[in-house]
Motif scaffolding. Structure first.
Motif, PDB file in Angstrom:
ATOM      1  N   HIS A  85      -5.969  -0.968 -17.036  1.00 52.74           N
ATOM      2  CA  HIS A  85      -6.595  -2.280 -16.782  1.00 52.74           C
ATOM      3  C   HIS A  85      -8.052  -2.168 -16.384  1.00 52.74           C
TER       4      HIS A  85
ATOM      5  N   ASP B  55      -2.793  -1.664 -22.234  1.00 53.11           N
ATOM      6  CA  ASP B  55      -3.245  -2.546 -21.145  1.00 53.11           C
ATOM      7  C   ASP B  55      -4.537  -1.992 -20.556  1.00 53.11           C
TER       8      ASP B  55
ATOM      9  N   ASN C 202      -0.043  -5.630 -24.055  1.00 51.23           N
ATOM     10  CA  ASN C 202      -0.093  -7.085 -24.187  1.00 51.23           C
ATOM     11  C   ASN C 202      -1.456  -7.633 -23.753  1.00 51.23           C
ATOM     12  N   HIS C 203      -2.150  -6.898 -22.857  1.00 52.51           N
ATOM     13  CA  HIS C 203      -3.458  -7.399 -22.399  1.00 52.51           C
ATOM     14  C   HIS C 203      -4.549  -7.233 -23.437  1.00 52.51           C
TER      15      HIS C 203
ATOM     16  N   TYR D 175      -3.747 -11.141 -25.467  1.00 53.00           N
ATOM     17  CA  TYR D 175      -3.689 -12.526 -24.950  1.00 53.00           C
ATOM     18  C   TYR D 175      -4.766 -13.395 -25.590  1.00 53.00           C
TER      19      TYR D 175
ATOM     20  N   HIS E 299       3.895  -0.988 -18.850  1.00 47.34           N
ATOM     21  CA  HIS E 299       3.991  -2.443 -18.672  1.00 47.34           C
ATOM     22  C   HIS E 299       4.506  -2.892 -17.315  1.00 47.34           C
TER      23      HIS E 299
ATOM     24  N   HIS F 296       4.240  -1.304 -14.537  1.00 46.28           N
ATOM     25  CA  HIS F 296       3.372  -0.789 -13.469  1.00 46.28           C
ATOM     26  C   HIS F 296       4.147   0.074 -12.466  1.00 46.28           C
TER      27      HIS F 296
ATOM     28  N   ASN G 293       1.047 -19.032 -11.272  1.00 44.44           N
ATOM     29  CA  ASN G 293       2.068 -17.972 -11.318  1.00 44.44           C
ATOM     30  C   ASN G 293       1.610 -16.837 -10.422  1.00 44.44           C
TER      31      ASN G 293
ATOM     32  N   GLY H  48       1.932 -13.845 -10.799  1.00 49.46           N
ATOM     33  CA  GLY H  48       1.368 -12.756 -11.618  1.00 49.46           C
ATOM     34  C   GLY H  48      -0.098 -12.939 -11.916  1.00 49.46           C
ATOM     35  N   SER H  49      -0.650 -14.096 -11.555  1.00 47.41           N
ATOM     36  CA  SER H  49      -2.099 -14.295 -11.766  1.00 47.41           C
ATOM     37  C   SER H  49      -2.898 -13.486 -10.743  1.00 47.41           C
TER      38      SER H  49
ATOM     39  N   ARG I 279      -3.353  -9.886  -8.906  1.00 48.09           N
ATOM     40  CA  ARG I 279      -3.007  -8.579  -9.460  1.00 48.09           C
ATOM     41  C   ARG I 279      -3.043  -7.418  -8.482  1.00 48.09           C
TER      42      ARG I 279
ATOM     43  N   ASN J 288      -8.063 -18.896 -16.558  1.00 46.28           N
ATOM     44  CA  ASN J 288      -7.214 -19.982 -17.057  1.00 46.28           C
ATOM     45  C   ASN J 288      -7.731 -21.320 -16.534  1.00 46.28           C
TER      46      ASN J 288
ATOM     47  N   LYS K 126       7.395 -12.827 -17.463  1.00 46.66           N
ATOM     48  CA  LYS K 126       7.564 -11.378 -17.565  1.00 46.66           C
ATOM     49  C   LYS K 126       8.904 -11.079 -16.912  1.00 46.66           C
TER      50      LYS K 126
ATOM     51  N   PHE L 219      -2.023 -21.107 -18.759  1.00 43.91           N
ATOM     52  CA  PHE L 219      -1.227 -19.916 -19.104  1.00 43.91           C
ATOM     53  C   PHE L 219       0.252 -20.236 -19.249  1.00 43.91           C
TER      54      PHE L 219
HETATM   55  N1  LIG Z   1      -2.196 -16.693 -14.763  1.00 41.45           N
HETATM   56  C1  LIG Z   1      -2.208 -15.735 -15.699  1.00 41.45           C
HETATM   57  N2  LIG Z   1      -1.369 -14.694 -15.569  1.00 41.45           N
HETATM   58  C2  LIG Z   1      -1.431 -13.768 -16.553  1.00 41.45           C
HETATM   59  C3  LIG Z   1      -2.312 -13.843 -17.634  1.00 41.45           C
HETATM   60  N3  LIG Z   1      -2.129 -12.742 -18.425  1.00 41.45           N
HETATM   61  C4  LIG Z   1      -1.170 -12.022 -17.840  1.00 41.45           C
HETATM   62  N4  LIG Z   1      -0.758 -12.637 -16.708  1.00 41.45           N
HETATM   63  C5  LIG Z   1       0.214 -12.113 -15.774  1.00 41.45           C
HETATM   64  O1  LIG Z   1       0.276 -10.694 -15.981  1.00 41.45           O
HETATM   65  C6  LIG Z   1       1.614 -10.328 -16.345  1.00 41.45           C
HETATM   66  C7  LIG Z   1       1.599  -9.208 -17.359  1.00 41.45           C
HETATM   67  O2  LIG Z   1       0.809  -8.186 -16.809  1.00 41.45           O
HETATM   68  P1  LIG Z   1       1.113  -6.649 -17.227  1.00 41.45           P
HETATM   69  O3  LIG Z   1      -0.082  -5.878 -16.754  1.00 41.45           O
HETATM   70  O4  LIG Z   1       2.361  -6.286 -16.533  1.00 41.45           O
HETATM   71  O5  LIG Z   1       1.293  -6.649 -18.729  1.00 41.45           O
HETATM   72  C8  LIG Z   1       2.211 -11.597 -16.922  1.00 41.45           C
HETATM   73  O6  LIG Z   1       3.610 -11.551 -16.780  1.00 41.45           O
HETATM   74  C9  LIG Z   1       1.616 -12.669 -16.045  1.00 41.45           C
HETATM   75  O7  LIG Z   1       2.308 -12.759 -14.833  1.00 41.45           O
HETATM   76  C10 LIG Z   1      -3.185 -14.971 -17.720  1.00 41.45           C
HETATM   77  O8  LIG Z   1      -4.000 -15.124 -18.629  1.00 41.45           O
HETATM   78  N5  LIG Z   1      -3.081 -15.883 -16.723  1.00 41.45           N
END
Ligand SMILES: Nc1nc2c(ncn2[C@@H]2O[C@H](COP(=O)(O)O)[C@@H](O)[C@H]2O)c(=O)[nH]1
Ligand SMILES: [Zn+2]
Ligand SMILES: [Zn+2]
Length: 561
Positions: A38, A82, A116-117, A120, A249, A251, A396, A398-399, A401, A422, A448, A515
């Motif tokens: 990343h 990634d 996946n990164h 997007y 993926h 991590h 979310n 996941g936003s 990190r 976003n 995810k 997102f």
């Molecule tokens: N709010 C957003 N969350 C995002 C975006 N792109 C990814 N994500 C979050 O990251 C994980 C995937 O990350 P990874 O490193 O494990 O592949 C995904 O599930 C989201 O939670 C985004 O553009 N906006």
């Protein structure tokens, strides 16, 4: 190494206290693995365990290749994707990755897969296809990921479907690059389910080549069906050929045994970890007749190395006084230093009053980053007080990190913690709908799939906190002994506080991220079938990255650290 700290990409990065590290075991084939980096090429300036930068990584690889030559053993260096999102070095430039792609290109990887990164955003996918993949020749592997070429309008693999190559000491490798069934890819790309790809004529034909081992480089969790489908397809054609999966993926540090001649390794995230795997028995000539070796054990070892210069020197130098930094390594470090200056990444925006952790404490804890985001960042930097209705903002988890550490909060930190751009989307709905949205989202199918159940951790108060990993070989994979860092799962979505004292029919602005708008619209329909709500952009002056920057400017910029 200390003699030129001033030339470090991030001067003053703390170094770990020396400890004894057991030597790595070498086999016929040895693999150094990175995944989910990343853009973390500068090293972790606030965490001694992970303070090496990509210049140090380059020097390390030089010495490891020297060792391989001396031992006359084959060495593979592999990355599982990634490369974007999560660090200012790649995210702060006008075109995402414009400065990091050339630095990645300076590392002589033998095989790389797409993450996946890279998919997007259309532009990032296009740049990966046009500017990054071609530089690797046949080494950039995308067996199930395609792009609609904007010049020819043809849908083509972003890299190569596969690559057969011979290593220096004779090992013949068939390599593939797979991505998990990623559903959120940009509309100019296609991700094909791996269990379909393995049925295709090109894949079946590739299995007829005479090789000594199969290498599956995948941005795919090693225990997920998308990985095991490929292992099974190869095993169906080759009852005893060695198979190695280098996944990612999730991590996490992980290692799995598919059978006694097929193994998977996953090597963490953010250049905290270098994965090591040695495989012995690949040169066993009796196994050229596969039936001779069905069920015959390979000797495999795995190790998760903390990415710091002390580790690199201990494992790669022939003797302690040997010079570590190579000319190329130092030039990469200087390049990173220059890019960081160009992008003002070390500029301090404000002073964080304490540590805020992403996953060490429950979401309700005052030390939780998600708690800070939900209860302070969203209300301060996103809720629009000029609107006629109160706002409820949902993001979310996941936003977000990475942890946010006490002390100087820099421009780089805004990308490290909250890298995505976003838009905030909204609809004005009755309170009875708004108050149910968060629970509905947390019950929705998740963007995810939940991380693998993380193993229990050993604890030991005298050690520095870090990774304590249990995998299919049990404990013992971590190169450094650490005390455990607790991991507490968080809800998939978090929300700013609901307004109080409202009647069910009072109007509220419900705000979410572009997102996951694909999840919100059907939920709105379900919560209130009788009404069709129109949504729009809530604010044009803030996104998920700038909300953190604006919060720090507003709340932490008048205090000095
Ligand atoms: N709010 C957003 N969350 C995002 C975006 N792109 C990814 N994500 C979050 O990251 C994980 C995937 O990350 P990874 O490193 O494990 O592949 C995904 O599930 C989201 O939670 C985004 O553009 N906006
Ligand atoms: Zn990742
Ligand atoms: Zn990923």
């Amino acid at each position: 190494h200390d003699d030129h700290l001033e030339k470090r990409s991030q001067p003053g990065a703390p170094q770990p206290n020396p400890v004894d590290l057991s030597p790595l075991t070498w086999g016929d084939v040895n693999i150094i693995h990175t995944t989910d980096t990343h853009g973390w090429l500068s090293g972790h300036t606030k965490e001694a365990s992970y303070s090496a930068d990509f210049g140090d990584f380059s020097s390390f690889l030089y010495h490891m290749r020297q060792q391989a030559n001396h031992r006359r053993k084959d060495l593979l260096v592999v990355d599982s994707g990634d490369l974007h999102d999560g660090n200012g070095l790649g995210d702060a430039s006008p075109v995402n990755g414009q400065y990091t792609r050339p630095i990645y290109q300076k590392i002589n990887y033998d095989a790389l897969a797409i993450g996946n990164h890279e998919l997007y955003v259309n532009d990032v996918a296009e740049n990966t296809y046009r500017d990054f993949a071609p530089g690797w020749g046949k080494r950039y592997l995308t067996s199930n990921v395609f792009i609609k070429d904007s010049h020819t309008n043809k849908t083509v693999p972003i890299g190569n479907l596969y690559n057969k190559f011979r290593l220096k000491f004779g090992t013949r490798v068939m390599s593939y690059g797979f991505l998990y069934n990623f559903k959120g890819a940009a509309n100019n790309t296609v991700v094909e389910p791996s269990n379909f790809t393995v049925t295709l004529p090109w894949f079946q034909k590739s299995l007829k080549e005479d090789v000594d081992m199969y290498l599956i480089v995948g941005h795919v969790p090693i225990r997920w069906a998308e990985a095991t489908a490929v292992v099974k397809a190869i095993r169906a054609a080759h009852p005893s050929k060695p198979i190695v999966v280098l996944g990612g993926h999730l991590h996490v540090r992980d290692f799995t045994v598919y059978d006694n001649r097929a193994f998977g390794l996953s090597s963490g995230r953010f250049m905290e970890t270098l994965g090591w795997m040695s495989v012995d028995g690949i040169k066993d000539r009796a196994c050229r007749v596969e039936t001779n070796c069905i069920g015959k054990n390979l000797t495999v070892t795995r190790r998760y190395l903390d990415s710091n210069v002390y580790t690199y020197k201990k494992h790669s130098l022939a003797h302690p006084r040997q010079k570590f930094d190579t000319w190329k390594g130092r030039s990469i470090t200087k390049e990173i230093f220059k890019v960081r200056k160009t992008l003002n990444l070390s500029n301090t925006i404000g002073c964080a009053p304490q540590d805020y952790y992403l996953a060490r404490y429950p979401y309700t804890d005052a030390r939780s980053l998600l708690n800070l985001v939900a209860n302070e960042v969203l209300p301060t930097a996103v809720v629009n007080a000029s609107r006629p209705y109160p706002g409820v903002v949902i993001v979310n988890s996941g936003s977000q990190r990475f942890d946010l550490f006490k002390g100087p909060f820099t421009l780089d930190d805004t990308y490290i913690v909250s890298p995505f751009h976003n838009d905030f989307i909204f609809a004005t709905v009755p309170y009875k709908v708004a108050s149910k949205m968060l629970a509905a989202l947390n019950g929705a199918p998740f963007q995810k799939r939940a991380d693998e159940a993380l193993p229990a951790y050993a604890t030991n108060a005298t050690l520095t906190p870090g990774y304590v990993t249990k995998d299919d070989y049990g404990y013992g994979g971590d190169d450094w002994k650490h005390s455990t860092i607790p991991y507490v799962p968080s809800p998939n979505y978090i929300s700013s506080p609901l307004p109080t004292g409202l009647a069910e029919t009072d109007l509220v602005d419900i705000v979410w991220l572009s997102f996951f708008t694909n999840l919100v619209e059907p939920i709105l329909k379900k919560l209130d079938p009788a009404t069709t709500y129109t949504s729009g952009i809530y604010r044009r002056d803030v996104d998920t990255n700038s909300m953190l920057l604006n919060f720090v400017k507003a709340k932490w910029s008048n205090t000095t650290c």
